[in-house]
Enzyme design. Structure first.
Site, PDB file in Angstrom:
ATOM      1  N   SER A 164     -36.833 -19.182 -13.351  1.00 45.96           N
ATOM      2  CA  SER A 164     -35.479 -18.733 -13.697  1.00 45.96           C
ATOM      3  C   SER A 164     -35.062 -17.520 -12.869  1.00 45.96           C
ATOM      4  O   SER A 164     -33.955 -17.464 -12.324  1.00 45.96           O
ATOM      5  CB  SER A 164     -35.392 -18.396 -15.192  1.00 45.96           C
ATOM      6  OG  SER A 164     -35.604 -19.546 -15.979  1.00 45.96           O
ATOM      7  N   TYR A 165     -35.953 -16.551 -12.778  1.00 45.61           N
ATOM      8  CA  TYR A 165     -35.672 -15.322 -12.031  1.00 45.61           C
ATOM      9  C   TYR A 165     -35.596 -15.602 -10.530  1.00 45.61           C
ATOM     10  O   TYR A 165     -34.664 -15.175  -9.846  1.00 45.61           O
ATOM     11  CB  TYR A 165     -36.766 -14.301 -12.337  1.00 45.61           C
ATOM     12  CG  TYR A 165     -36.613 -12.983 -11.617  1.00 45.61           C
ATOM     13  CD1 TYR A 165     -35.645 -12.066 -12.002  1.00 45.61           C
ATOM     14  CD2 TYR A 165     -37.465 -12.649 -10.565  1.00 45.61           C
ATOM     15  CE1 TYR A 165     -35.519 -10.850 -11.348  1.00 45.61           C
ATOM     16  CE2 TYR A 165     -37.349 -11.441  -9.912  1.00 45.61           C
ATOM     17  CZ  TYR A 165     -36.373 -10.544 -10.308  1.00 45.61           C
ATOM     18  OH  TYR A 165     -36.250  -9.345  -9.655  1.00 45.61           O
ATOM     19  N   ALA A 166     -36.573 -16.349 -10.017  1.00 44.91           N
ATOM     20  CA  ALA A 166     -36.623 -16.623  -8.579  1.00 44.91           C
ATOM     21  C   ALA A 166     -35.420 -17.446  -8.132  1.00 44.91           C
ATOM     22  O   ALA A 166     -34.820 -17.171  -7.087  1.00 44.91           O
ATOM     23  CB  ALA A 166     -37.925 -17.352  -8.231  1.00 44.91           C
ATOM     24  N   LYS A 169     -32.337 -15.225  -7.983  1.00 45.52           N
ATOM     25  CA  LYS A 169     -32.321 -14.313  -6.847  1.00 45.52           C
ATOM     26  C   LYS A 169     -32.074 -15.038  -5.528  1.00 45.52           C
ATOM     27  O   LYS A 169     -31.414 -14.503  -4.624  1.00 45.52           O
ATOM     28  CB  LYS A 169     -33.630 -13.524  -6.795  1.00 45.52           C
ATOM     29  CG  LYS A 169     -33.775 -12.496  -7.900  1.00 45.52           C
ATOM     30  CD  LYS A 169     -32.628 -11.492  -7.878  1.00 45.52           C
ATOM     31  CE  LYS A 169     -32.865 -10.311  -8.797  1.00 45.52           C
ATOM     32  NZ  LYS A 169     -31.742  -9.340  -8.741  1.00 45.52           N
TER      33      LYS A 169
END
Length: 265
Positions: A164-166, A169
């Site tokens: 989710s974070y990667a 970004k």
């Protein structure tokens, strides 16, 4: 913030107006301080009104107090209202730093990641960046302004258990490239920093839990052999926002001690 990092940029942003999202703590706070030291007036945008107020007062020790603005960057109406406030107080916008990102609960295996987890990250990171870019565009165009978006080595390198974070970004990095091409003719530069700041509150907690052995292994993976600080990342943000970087746009700068030099870009 150290004199070593910012001495060559002293006064580089004198008289300019800046917005930093997620500036109530951590890297956002460091960037707000660096911009203030470089001469800018800074709007400290944060979802927490108390931290926005505290950092704004703190900026007075580095040049001039900040403008505290409470804003949930995932809500377009709040973003639009915050930009209107900045323009009313500062008269325009020269620099936009899209730093806000929900970093709670970033670690989850891909097969276990549900839509809710993904959307928490997309709303705070990608949508927040998207909303601020669109809201600030008319004012950045007027002043041939500069944008600094915050990416992550987690996306560039494909960090395990961080889908989710990667993904968020990397979407921000793609946004940087698209907008840099579209806004280049307007004189607006747009770049990304992928930072590794090990002295933020969240990272300090992580390192404490990791223990000395894990910390030693982590340092061994960094070519410079040490953990970097938020001030070192912030000085690069000032550089990108200044005329010193006047012929740079659409790029990603990895401010990570060399950790991701081999990752595909």
């Amino acid at each position: 913030m150290t004199e070593r990092n910012l001495a060559f940029l002293e006064g580089a942003l004198a008289g300019e107006s800046a917005i930093v999202t997620g500036a109530g703590q951590g890297l956002g706070r460091d960037i707000a301080i660096a911009l203030t030291q470089a001469g800018a007036r800074v709007a400290v945008v944060d979802i927490n009104p108390d931290t926005a107020e505290a950092v704004s007062r703190e900026l007075g020790d580095y040049g001039s107090p900040g403008l505290p603005i409470a804003c949930d960057v995932s809500q377009r109406d709040q973003v639009d209202a915050s930009v209107a406030t900045v323009v009313s107080e500062f008269g325009g916008i020269d620099v936009l730093v899209n730093n806000a990102q929900n970093v709670r609960n970033t670690q989850m295996p891909f097969v276990d990641t549900d839509e809710e987890h993904l959307m928490v990250h997309l709303r705070s990171g990608l949508l927040g960046t998207y909303y601020y870019l669109q809201a600030c565009y008319p004012y950045l165009e007027q002043r041939s302004g500069n944008v600094v978006n915050i990416g992550s080595g987690a996306g560039v390198g494909g960090l395990k258990d961080h889908f989710s974070y990667a993904a968020t970004k990397e979407a921000i990095r793609a946004t940087t490239r698209v907008v840099a091409r579209e806004w280049g003719p307007d004189g607006i530069r747009v770049n990304t920093i992928c930072p590794a700041a090990y002295d933020t509150p969240a990272m300090k907690i992580y390192l404490e839990k990791a223990g000395e052995e894990t910390q030693a292994w982590m340092r061994s993976q960094i070519p410079l052999g040490r953990f970097g600080g938020g001030d070192e990342v912030a000085s690069v943000a000032v550089f990108l926002a200044s005329d010193a970087a006047s012929y740079m746009t659409g790029h990603t700068l990895m401010v990570d001690g060399g950790s991701n030099m081999d990752a595909g870009r």
